[in-house]
Design a protein around this motif. Structure first.
Motif, PDB file in Angstrom:
ATOM      1  N   LEU A 108       0.828  -1.205   0.000  1.00  0.00           N
ATOM      2  CA  LEU A 108       0.000   0.000   0.000  1.00  0.00           C
ATOM      3  C   LEU A 108       0.865   1.259   0.000  1.00  0.00           C
ATOM      4  CD1 LEU A 108      -2.756  -1.114   2.531  1.00  0.00           C
ATOM      5  CD2 LEU A 108      -3.049  -0.795   0.073  1.00  0.00           C
ATOM      6  N   ILE A 109       1.938   1.251   0.785  1.00  0.00           N
ATOM      7  CA  ILE A 109       2.814   2.428   0.847  1.00  0.00           C
ATOM      8  C   ILE A 109       3.501   2.656  -0.494  1.00  0.00           C
ATOM      9  CG2 ILE A 109       4.869   3.418   1.942  1.00  0.00           C
ATOM     10  CD1 ILE A 109       4.063   1.685   4.451  1.00  0.00           C
ATOM     11  N   ARG A 110       4.039   1.590  -1.097  1.00  0.00           N
ATOM     12  CA  ARG A 110       4.710   1.749  -2.398  1.00  0.00           C
ATOM     13  C   ARG A 110       3.724   2.199  -3.476  1.00  0.00           C
ATOM     14  NH1 ARG A 110       9.784  -2.258  -3.523  1.00  0.00           N
ATOM     15  NH2 ARG A 110      10.655  -2.261  -1.418  1.00  0.00           N
ATOM     16  N   THR A 111       2.504   1.692  -3.394  1.00  0.00           N
ATOM     17  CA  THR A 111       1.486   2.138  -4.345  1.00  0.00           C
ATOM     18  C   THR A 111       1.173   3.612  -4.137  1.00  0.00           C
ATOM     19  OG1 THR A 111       0.532  -0.102  -4.316  1.00  0.00           O
ATOM     20  CG2 THR A 111      -0.793   1.648  -5.287  1.00  0.00           C
ATOM     21  N   ALA A 112       1.119   4.033  -2.871  1.00  0.00           N
ATOM     22  CA  ALA A 112       0.876   5.441  -2.560  1.00  0.00           C
ATOM     23  C   ALA A 112       1.978   6.332  -3.134  1.00  0.00           C
ATOM     24  CB  ALA A 112       0.779   5.627  -1.043  1.00  0.00           C
ATOM     25  N   VAL A 113       3.218   5.926  -2.972  1.00  0.00           N
ATOM     26  CA  VAL A 113       4.344   6.703  -3.502  1.00  0.00           C
ATOM     27  C   VAL A 113       4.266   6.772  -5.026  1.00  0.00           C
ATOM     28  CG1 VAL A 113       6.854   6.759  -3.757  1.00  0.00           C
ATOM     29  CG2 VAL A 113       5.839   6.230  -1.529  1.00  0.00           C
ATOM     30  N   GLU A 195       1.510   9.220   3.989  1.00  0.00           N
ATOM     31  CA  GLU A 195       1.125   9.379   5.395  1.00  0.00           C
ATOM     32  C   GLU A 195      -0.336   8.984   5.604  1.00  0.00           C
ATOM     33  OE1 GLU A 195       4.753  11.345   4.537  1.00  0.00           O
ATOM     34  OE2 GLU A 195       2.799  11.662   3.588  1.00  0.00           O
ATOM     35  N   ARG A 196      -1.202   9.343   4.683  1.00  0.00           N
ATOM     36  CA  ARG A 196      -2.596   8.936   4.781  1.00  0.00           C
ATOM     37  C   ARG A 196      -2.715   7.406   4.717  1.00  0.00           C
ATOM     38  NH1 ARG A 196      -6.836  12.680   3.696  1.00  0.00           N
ATOM     39  NH2 ARG A 196      -6.076  14.800   3.267  1.00  0.00           N
ATOM     40  N   THR A 197      -1.864   6.788   3.925  1.00  0.00           N
ATOM     41  CA  THR A 197      -1.909   5.333   3.783  1.00  0.00           C
ATOM     42  C   THR A 197      -1.535   4.643   5.088  1.00  0.00           C
ATOM     43  OG1 THR A 197      -1.383   5.509   1.433  1.00  0.00           O
ATOM     44  CG2 THR A 197      -0.967   3.382   2.491  1.00  0.00           C
ATOM     45  N   ILE A 198      -0.505   5.129   5.743  1.00  0.00           N
ATOM     46  CA  ILE A 198      -0.141   4.577   7.053  1.00  0.00           C
ATOM     47  C   ILE A 198      -1.302   4.711   8.028  1.00  0.00           C
ATOM     48  CG2 ILE A 198       1.344   4.918   9.073  1.00  0.00           C
ATOM     49  CD1 ILE A 198       2.772   3.520   6.877  1.00  0.00           C
ATOM     50  N   ALA A 199      -1.979   5.848   7.992  1.00  0.00           N
ATOM     51  CA  ALA A 199      -3.126   6.060   8.879  1.00  0.00           C
ATOM     52  C   ALA A 199      -4.236   5.054   8.581  1.00  0.00           C
ATOM     53  CB  ALA A 199      -3.645   7.485   8.735  1.00  0.00           C
ATOM     54  N   VAL A 200      -4.455   4.750   7.303  1.00  0.00           N
ATOM     55  CA  VAL A 200      -5.460   3.766   6.922  1.00  0.00           C
ATOM     56  C   VAL A 200      -5.115   2.393   7.494  1.00  0.00           C
ATOM     57  CG1 VAL A 200      -6.338   2.421   4.960  1.00  0.00           C
ATOM     58  CG2 VAL A 200      -6.306   4.922   4.849  1.00  0.00           C
TER      59      VAL A 200
END
Length: 221
Positions: A108-113, A195-200
């Protein structure tokens, strides 16, 4: 010997020429696709014209039409590029050998980036939101992505480390993530999406803090 050398060159030259033409065609097609992705990401499907794509690519409309029949074909190709890129990210995460929940968070984090930084993903997401305006069938969004996360979470359940139905949890995670990317796009041009992804992840899997710490791409501090 000289005759033989001449024979060799006379036979191989057409093959070399054909190969060079094919390479040029591939590069041209890639340039058209990159220009289309930039246009779709910036303007949205309805506002983009073939002329926009041609001018951005530095070529004529005829050259664009040579590679893609119409704007719908370009939209399909950009969506397929989006899906391939998502698949590349997933394979790279799999190669890390992380624990299941860490792998999900890292994906999810890599996709967010990638959404934040890569035009192809930005274009693909916008085209998905405009799919009813496109006169061709484009690949359905996020099905393979959800299936992969489900399979990883199922491993966690099998190991007794996580409760809950993997399919439901994966569906909620994917829905929340792609909702977050849309909100981040509208409010901040996706600058805060990691950062939003980590929160999710933290909100949906409250016990995932140690797993997040194992993610090499997780924002620190």
């Amino acid at each position: 010997m000289a005759a033989n050398s001449g024979d060799i060159f006379s036979v191989s030259a057409p093959a070399v020429t054909k190969e060079l033409k094919q390479e040029r065609a591939v590069r041209t097609r890639e340039r058209v696709l990159a220009s289309a992705a930039s246009a779709f990401a910036a303007k949205g499907y309805p506002a983009v014209t073939i002329l926009d794509v041609a001018q951005s690519a530095g070529m004529t409309k005829g050259a664009v039409y040579f590679h893609y029949e119409n704007k719908d074909a370009l939209a399909v190709a950009v969506t397929e590029l989006f899906n391939r890129r998502i698949g590349e990210i997933a394979r790279a995460v799999e190669e890390l050998g992380l624990p299941p929940v860490s792998a999900v968070a890292e994906l999810l984090i890599r996709t967010a980036v990638a959404f934040r930084d890569e035009t192809a993903l930005q274009a693909g997401a916008r085209l998905q939101s405009e799919r009813q305006l496109i006169g061709a069938q484009i690949p359905l969004p996020y099905e393979g992505y959800t299936d992969l996360i489900t399979s990883w979470l199922a491993k966690e359940v099998a190991e007794g480390a996580e409760d809950g139905a993997p399919t439901t949890l994966a569906t909620v995670l994917v829905s929340a993530f792609f909702g977050a990317q849309h909100i981040s796009w509208v409010l901040n041009n996706r600058a805060d999406l990691p950062e939003r992804t980590i929160a999710v992840v933290r909100a949906i899997i409250p016990c995932a803090e140690e797993d997040i710490e194992l993610c090499p791409s997780a924002p620190r501090g």
